[in-house]
Scaffold this motif. Structure first.
Motif, mmCIF file in Angstrom:
data_model
loop_
_atom_site.group_PDB
_atom_site.id
_atom_site.type_symbol
_atom_site.label_atom_id
_atom_site.label_comp_id
_atom_site.label_asym_id
_atom_site.label_seq_id
_atom_site.Cartn_x
_atom_site.Cartn_y
_atom_site.Cartn_z
ATOM 1 N N ARG A 154 -0.451 -3.568 -8.592
ATOM 2 C CA ARG A 154 0.218 -2.787 -9.639
ATOM 3 C C ARG A 154 1.699 -2.603 -9.339
ATOM 4 O O ARG A 154 2.544 -2.722 -10.241
ATOM 5 C CB ARG A 154 -0.476 -1.428 -9.778
ATOM 6 C CG ARG A 154 -1.883 -1.520 -10.334
ATOM 7 C CD ARG A 154 -2.443 -0.136 -10.606
ATOM 8 N NE ARG A 154 -2.687 0.608 -9.378
ATOM 9 C CZ ARG A 154 -3.835 0.606 -8.714
ATOM 10 N NH1 ARG A 154 -4.845 -0.128 -9.143
ATOM 11 N NH2 ARG A 154 -3.981 1.337 -7.618
ATOM 12 N N ALA A 184 0.654 -5.817 -18.661
ATOM 13 C CA ALA A 184 -0.730 -5.350 -18.647
ATOM 14 C C ALA A 184 -1.692 -6.498 -18.355
ATOM 15 O O ALA A 184 -2.665 -6.342 -17.607
ATOM 16 C CB ALA A 184 -1.073 -4.680 -19.977
ATOM 17 N N SER A 187 -1.316 -7.546 -14.566
ATOM 18 C CA SER A 187 -1.897 -6.552 -13.666
ATOM 19 C C SER A 187 -3.416 -6.623 -13.684
ATOM 20 O O SER A 187 -4.066 -6.577 -12.628
ATOM 21 C CB SER A 187 -1.435 -5.142 -14.071
ATOM 22 O OG SER A 187 -0.034 -5.006 -13.946
ATOM 23 N N SER A 188 -3.981 -6.746 -14.872
ATOM 24 C CA SER A 188 -5.441 -6.805 -14.984
ATOM 25 C C SER A 188 -5.986 -8.092 -14.380
ATOM 26 O O SER A 188 -6.972 -8.083 -13.634
ATOM 27 C CB SER A 188 -5.859 -6.689 -16.451
ATOM 28 O OG SER A 188 -5.459 -5.457 -16.994
ATOM 29 N N ASN A 464 -2.402 2.075 -14.069
ATOM 30 C CA ASN A 464 -1.510 1.014 -14.545
ATOM 31 C C ASN A 464 -0.463 1.576 -15.486
ATOM 32 O O ASN A 464 0.722 1.234 -15.431
ATOM 33 C CB ASN A 464 -2.322 -0.066 -15.277
ATOM 34 C CG ASN A 464 -2.701 -1.216 -14.372
ATOM 35 O OD1 ASN A 464 -2.005 -1.522 -13.408
ATOM 36 N ND2 ASN A 464 -3.805 -1.851 -14.680
#
Length: 523
Positions: A154, A184, A187-188, A464
């Motif tokens: 993150r 997003a 990060s995921s 996040n």
């Protein structure tokens, strides 16, 4: 007449009323006509669909509930739907009778997109298999320890977001929506498969096509018993092609992951979420073994409509986080005093720091109030994910038949003046006393749902979101682009897909507050 003379008459009326009430209850128990929730006027064939035409579902249903009550029955084509629009109705559905509404409806289009046994945590029918998947998610995939293990991911991706915004600032305005979507997704994906994949843009494009495809009402879903609806609709073909595209993408991703795992020495890299699922499958000590299809469904699922999304880790981790960040930044731009207060807090807490880390988030109390208020006004899934009645029962005194699809209008409840002062205004201070939270116990505020089917990835998504927001507030000052003269001119129109997103991309002009700090953020 004296009260003494009226007393026998009042007792007689009371006895008659009690007899009628008991007779109606006995009639219902004997299979008589049920007392269904109230409905607006309907048309032949289409039922109540015309009441939803030209408006977003959560808004249209809020307006209908204002006239017909907090529990309302709609017939959408041939599909019976009950809509709960009050905290009391939500409490009965998701607490008092949570077990009766603990399963998900499986429509014809859902079944086309997700084969039986591969529904994942979101749309798995209630039972032992779902409870096992839920345990895997909460204990192995989304526990506090596991979420903390991805901290470095993150922080690195937040640093990349900051540098991307700074680089784009040379040619303003910046399309913040696009940058937040990329942040997003990256990060995921890194938490799920251990690395940023080279086909991220392909994934985002596929996700976007899915959002547009499944944001359309499907005739086979609205008329589930009609063969003609299935025959004339183009949706089954589109759904099948999209499913094939997703499956091919996921096959390649899993294969790439396995090859990378074999090439790495033991202990050479941290365990990602896909490693966890494959390990559980390999150990085989579950009552209901995880299949490869089930793993793919948990890791990356298709987006299904007519009204809501199937979202597991990919879609849930990327789409909802990006959507919420967009709404937060839009609301901050529309409310300059709130923006300044949030920035002042962040900059005081992080004074002299080169970058934002998760250690810095603990003291950012006002920023968390901003996030709470944004989730109140803009819950990512306004009607939550649909439930299905498992057995006929009563809610607020009305009978809900078995098999009925049920929506809880969390968006309407969070804007109800019965519970909120100035409900349409962005006022983070309303959460200052800490009496209301989104953990599923305060039913006037349920952006993540409540009960057994509450979102299990809340902590994964929030951290996040917090890190990215703190970074944007710390490193940049923000202005509106040329042509947007006042904050009130920001277009806040929604569009309904898997989530309630902004219709227009958010374009802003960033000013780097500390240029040398941006350059020194590590890759």
């Amino acid at each position: 007449m004296s009260m003494v003379a009226l007393l026998p008459l009042l007792l007689a009326l009371l006895a008659v009323a009690s007899f009628l009430w008991l007779s109606r209850a006995a009639l219902r128990r004997r299979g008589g006509r049920p007392q269904l929730p109230p409905s607006p006027w309907a048309l032949p064939v289409i039922g109540h669909l015309h009441h939803l035409a030209g408006a977003l579902p959560h808004r249209a249903m809020r307006d209908l509930a204002a006239r017909h009550g907090p529990l309302m029955l709609l017939r959408l084509g041939g599909l019976p739907v009950v809509v709960a629009s009050s905290a009391a109705a939500a409490r009965e559905l998701m607490r008092a009778r949570d077990l009766d509404f603990a399963t998900r409806p499986v429509t014809r289009m859902v079944r086309l997109a997700i084969p039986a046994g591969a529904e994942g945590i979101i749309f798995a029918p209630y039972g032992e298999g779902w409870r096992q998947l839920r345990k895997v998610c909460t204990v192995e995939l989304l526990s506090a320890r596991r979420v903390q293990s991805f901290r470095h991911v993150r922080e690195e991706e937040a640093g990349r977001l900051v540098r991307a915004v700074a680089a784009s600032a040379t040619a303003p305005p910046v399309n913040l929506s696009a940058l937040l979507s990329a942040y997003a997704a990256d990060s995921s994906v890194r938490a799920i498969v251990g690395s940023r994949f080279k086909d991220r843009d392909t994934f985002l494009g596929m996700l976007e096509r899915g959002l547009k495809l499944f944001a359309k009402m499907s005739l086979p879903d609205l008329y589930p018993s009609s063969r003609l609806a299935m025959f004339v609709s183009r949706m089954p073909g589109r759904m099948t092609r999209h499913r094939q595209e997703v499956v091919a993408f996921m096959d390649a991703l899993v294969q790439e992951h396995e090859e990378r795992s074999r090439a790495s020495a033991d202990g050479d890299r941290d365990e990602d979420l896909l490693d966890v699922l494959l390990r559980i499958q390999r150990d085989g000590d579950l009552q209901f073994p995880l299949t490869t299809d089930n793993i793919k469904s948990v890791v990356g699922s298709d987006e299904i409509w007519p009204y809501h999304a199937v979202q597991d880790l990919f879609a849930g981790g990327s789409e909802t986080a990006a959507t919420t960040l967009e709404w937060i930044m839009a609301e901050l731009m529309r409310n300059p005093p709130v923006m300044h207060k949030a920035q002042d807090e962040v900059r005081r807490a992080l004074a002299g720091r080169q970058r934002v880390t998760e250690d810095d988030l603990g003291d950012l109390h006002y920023m968390r109030l901003v996030i709470k208020e944004a989730l109140r006004l803009h819950p990512p899934v306004p009607l939550l994910l649909p439930r299905e009645c498992r057995r006929t029962c009563q809610v607020l005194g009305f009978d809900v038949p078995v098999g009925t699809m049920v929506f809880v209008n969390a968006w309407a409840i969070a804007r109800d003046p019965s519970y909120w002062d100035m409900p349409e205004s962005f006022v983070p201070e309303r959460f200052q006393d800490g009496k209301i939270d989104f953990k599923g116990t305060d039913f006037e505020y349920i952006p993540f749902g409540a009960g057994r089917r509450m979102c299990p990835g809340m902590a994964f998504g929030l951290v996040n979101l917090e890190l990215a927001l703190a970074s944007l507030l710390y490193h940049f000052d923000w202005e509106l682009p040329v042509g947007t003269e006042a904050a009130a001119d920001i277009d806040m129109t929604e569009e309904m897909g898997v989530t309630a997103r902004r219709l227009q991309d958010l374009l802003l002009v960033p000013f780097v507050r500390m240029g040398r700090t941006i350059k020194r953020v590590e890759c």
